[in-house]
Design a protein around this motif. Structure first.
Motif, mmCIF file in Angstrom:
data_model
loop_
_atom_site.group_PDB
_atom_site.id
_atom_site.type_symbol
_atom_site.label_atom_id
_atom_site.label_comp_id
_atom_site.label_asym_id
_atom_site.label_seq_id
_atom_site.Cartn_x
_atom_site.Cartn_y
_atom_site.Cartn_z
ATOM 1 N N GLN A 350 0.828 -1.217 0.000
ATOM 2 C CA GLN A 350 0.000 0.000 0.000
ATOM 3 C C GLN A 350 0.863 1.269 0.000
ATOM 4 O O GLN A 350 0.639 2.196 0.781
ATOM 5 N N LEU A 351 1.810 1.307 -0.894
ATOM 6 C CA LEU A 351 2.783 2.399 -0.959
ATOM 7 C C LEU A 351 2.185 3.613 -1.656
ATOM 8 O O LEU A 351 1.618 3.507 -2.741
ATOM 9 N N CYS A 352 2.306 4.771 -1.024
ATOM 10 C CA CYS A 352 1.861 6.041 -1.609
ATOM 11 C C CYS A 352 2.992 7.056 -1.496
ATOM 12 O O CYS A 352 3.602 7.192 -0.430
ATOM 13 N N PHE A 353 3.242 7.780 -2.597
ATOM 14 C CA PHE A 353 4.314 8.766 -2.595
ATOM 15 C C PHE A 353 3.992 9.897 -3.558
ATOM 16 O O PHE A 353 3.503 9.675 -4.669
ATOM 17 N N ALA A 354 4.266 11.133 -3.111
ATOM 18 C CA ALA A 354 4.122 12.322 -3.957
ATOM 19 C C ALA A 354 5.352 13.187 -3.749
ATOM 20 O O ALA A 354 5.843 13.323 -2.631
ATOM 21 N N TYR A 355 5.868 13.758 -4.821
ATOM 22 C CA TYR A 355 7.022 14.655 -4.732
ATOM 23 C C TYR A 355 6.602 15.957 -4.050
ATOM 24 O O TYR A 355 5.462 16.405 -4.198
ATOM 25 N N ASN A 366 -0.968 3.808 -3.832
ATOM 26 C CA ASN A 366 -1.477 2.596 -3.179
ATOM 27 C C ASN A 366 -0.955 1.326 -3.860
ATOM 28 O O ASN A 366 -1.712 0.406 -4.161
ATOM 29 N N LEU A 367 0.345 1.266 -4.059
ATOM 30 C CA LEU A 367 0.964 0.148 -4.776
ATOM 31 C C LEU A 367 1.277 -0.994 -3.820
ATOM 32 O O LEU A 367 1.916 -0.791 -2.781
ATOM 33 N N GLN A 401 4.955 8.613 1.735
ATOM 34 C CA GLN A 401 4.074 9.250 2.719
ATOM 35 C C GLN A 401 3.303 8.205 3.531
ATOM 36 O O GLN A 401 2.959 8.440 4.684
ATOM 37 N N SER A 402 3.041 7.076 2.924
ATOM 38 C CA SER A 402 2.361 5.985 3.641
ATOM 39 C C SER A 402 2.727 4.659 2.983
ATOM 40 O O SER A 402 3.295 4.630 1.892
ATOM 41 N N GLY A 403 2.387 3.583 3.660
ATOM 42 C CA GLY A 403 2.747 2.272 3.158
ATOM 43 C C GLY A 403 4.175 1.920 3.530
ATOM 44 O O GLY A 403 4.850 2.640 4.268
ATOM 45 N N SER A 404 4.657 0.788 3.039
ATOM 46 C CA SER A 404 5.991 0.338 3.426
ATOM 47 C C SER A 404 6.646 -0.483 2.315
ATOM 48 O O SER A 404 5.969 -1.022 1.435
#
Length: 590
Positions: A350-355, A366-367, A401-404
């Protein structure tokens, strides 16, 4: 608190932090101060030597006394020369040493900063701060501060001797002191503000030059020289305009000081001359008084000039300390988790990332993805799908930002950064080569590698043959960024470096994109051998790489669209089928 007071507080904090670099060299500081006091004392003593020569030598018409006092005067001059040598050596040494320490400290901090910092701050402007600003600080620490202290001592000592010599004449000189201090305070603030602006403009000019010259082929290919010339001229003129204003303010400051001080000296000469004529003081006393007046006047003028330099240095110190205080957002934890034997199991949940530059747009959305040890996973998708971003997150160039992301079941944020990154060998789409020999570039991943290991890695990447054809073989010096090599040659060197790293996980970002068909075939064979018993993540659009992968993950706008084999995805993923159709079509056209 007003913005002005905040800026002043920040500036003083920066100066205080810069001054801390002098603390380890207290012994050298003592040497410098002792030499400074010695030379100032000798200089002030010369005034008494002049008085004795006139009153005891010239006035008495005695050749013996004249010779005696001239001898004393020459001894003072020799002592002054020796003291000046000592002062200059230790003060200059101190400036060079402190600036070398600051440069090293700043570079050591910068090289560990997260890559996001360099996306938000121009690298070439940072380079300018490490050169132009450091040069200014070096001048101030190694010269201007000493010069200011020397003149301060001379001013105080000269005023004391003025009172001793003639209190009435001294009163005339001291009247002008407030008149000198006021313009220093008024113009000093203007000079300080303009100094910071001037340094910013100069840094921008340096950054623009580096950017244009670094891309000179593109500049000339598009006949962009005339536009760049106009842009550069505009930036230079803007820097000159600010510098002109700063110079004008400093010139006015110096002119006012000289007029006031020398005006006081002229008034003193008139009053003193009358006293000599009327016999109230001797000619020697007047000469000594003139000497001390000139000493005090020139000291005040020099201090007012040095204040401008010190204010410029305050701006340079502030800019330098900004770099040193830049927070590193990506660091190893205080207590890192021990890393077991790494086979290459990676779990993304549940990986989330924004620059930071685009906080509202998720580059990874949400990967969730599991990569098994030893498998080759290809990442495909349109541009902006998040493929390269995922590599950055795996290497902890950025944090989500979230997830791992877990490596061998351990969250990578709990691992030591160096231990984490030793698990990966990266071959990027644009090969990163450095100024130096080919051997140095290949050993970048393993500095202790033997010549045999380096040659074996080059042979595995099919780079050995073209390396041997170069003038000095593995000792051939490359230009900046590998200037002089073809794209395919650069890429094969980068692959050889990854082979030499011998890491358990390979990250291949379009690793064969710059190769011709024949080179790609041989490198693919080498990669097949390299990828055995290793976990490999491949970003690629070439069908050869995609079809040979164990699984293919299709990404779209940071989300996992589908995952499976080539054959499975042709049936289950319209996006992959469309991408594959485009590749087949381009292959047929080729």
């Amino acid at each position: 608190m007003t913005d002005s007071s905040k800026n002043t507080q920040t500036r003083w904090q920066s100066i205080k932090k810069a001054a801390q670099f002098i603390a380890p060299y207290r012994r050298q500081v003592v040497y410098s101060l002792l030499a400074l006091l010695f030379t100032a004392t000798i200089t002030l003593s010369i005034g008494q030597g002049i008085r004795l020569m006139i009153d005891q030598g010239f006035a008495t018409q005695s050749k013996e006394l004249l010779s005696q006092y001239v001898g004393i005067f020459l001894l003072l001059v020799i002592a002054l020369a020796v003291g000046t040598f000592t002062r200059y050596y230790w003060v200059t040494w101190l400036g060079e040493r402190v600036i070398a320490d600051i440069r090293s400290k700043v570079f050591n901090h910068l090289i560990h900063l997260h890559p996001g910092f360099f996306e938000e701050n121009r690298s070439l402007e940072i380079q300018s701060r490490l050169t132009a600003d450091m040069t200014l600080l070096q001048t101030v620490i190694g010269s201007s501060v000493s010069f200011a202290l020397r003149n301060l001592i001379m001013m105080v000592g000269g005023i004391v001797w003025l009172f001793i010599t003639n209190a009435k004449l001294t009163a005339l000189v001291t009247i002008c002191v407030p008149l000198v201090v006021v313009p220093i305070l008024i113009y000093g603030r203007r000079v300080r503000h303009l100094s910071r602006q001037s340094q910013d403009k100069i840094a921008a000019v340096g950054a623009y030059v580096g950017e244009v010259l670094g891309q000179i082929k593109t500049v000339q290919a598009y006949n962009h020289q005339s536009i760049d010339q106009r842009t550069f001229h505009t930036q230079v003129e803007e820097a000159f305009a600010v510098a002109k204003q700063r110079t004008l303010q400093r010139s006015l400051l110096i002119t006012l000081v000289i007029l006031l001080v020398m005006g006081a000296v002229g008034l003193m000469l008139w009053v003193g001359g009358i006293d000599v004529i009327e016999g109230r003081i001797s000619a020697g006393e007047l000469a000594a008084f003139v000497f001390y007046s000139v000493i005090v006047g020139s000291a005040v003028a020099s201090i007012s000039e040095v204040i401008g330099e010190l204010q410029r240095a305050a701006g340079a110190a502030e800019r330098t300390m900004e770099l040193l205080q830049a927070p590193n957002l990506i660091q190893s934890p205080e207590k890192s988790h021990p890393l077991p034997s790494v086979s290459g199991n990676i779990a993304i949940d549940q990986l989330c990332f924004a620059y930071s530059s685009r906080p509202d747009v998720l580059a990874i959305d949400n990967l969730t993805l599991t990569i098994r040890a030893g498998e080759t996973l290809a990442l495909v998708g349109p541009s902006g799908a998040g493929k390269s971003t995922l590599f950055d997150l795996l290497l902890r160039f950025f944090d989500s930002q979230s997830g791992s992301i877990k490596l061998e079941g351990i969250d990578i944020r709990q691992l030591d950064l160096f231990a984490l990154r030793r698990c990966f060998a990266l071959v990027s789409q644009t090969p990163a080569l450095f100024y130096g020999t080919i051997g140095d570039n290949l050993r970048y991943a393993r500095p202790d590698a033997s010549d045999a290991d380096v040659q074996a890695a080059a042979e595995a990447a099919y780079a050995h043959e073209f390396i041997c054809q170069l003038p000095q073989g593995y000792q051939t010096h490359l230009g900046d960024a590998g200037l002089g090599l073809s794209g395919g040659q650069k890429q094969r060197l980068a692959i050889a470096r990854a082979i030499l790293a011998d890491a358990p996980i390979l990250l291949l970002d379009e690793a064969t994109s710059a190769l011709d068909a024949q080179s790609e075939y041989w490198v693919q064979q080498a990669l097949q051998q390299l990828m055995r018993n290793r976990t490999t993540l491949v970003i690629a659009h070439r069908l050869a790489t995609v079809q040979s992968a164990d699984r293919i993950a299709v990404l779209d706008h940071g989300r996992l669209d589908a995952i499976g084999t080539h054959a499975q995805l042709l049936q289950s993923s319209p996006l992959y089928a469309r991408l594959a159709a485009l590749q087949f079509q381009s292959l047929v056209i080729d």
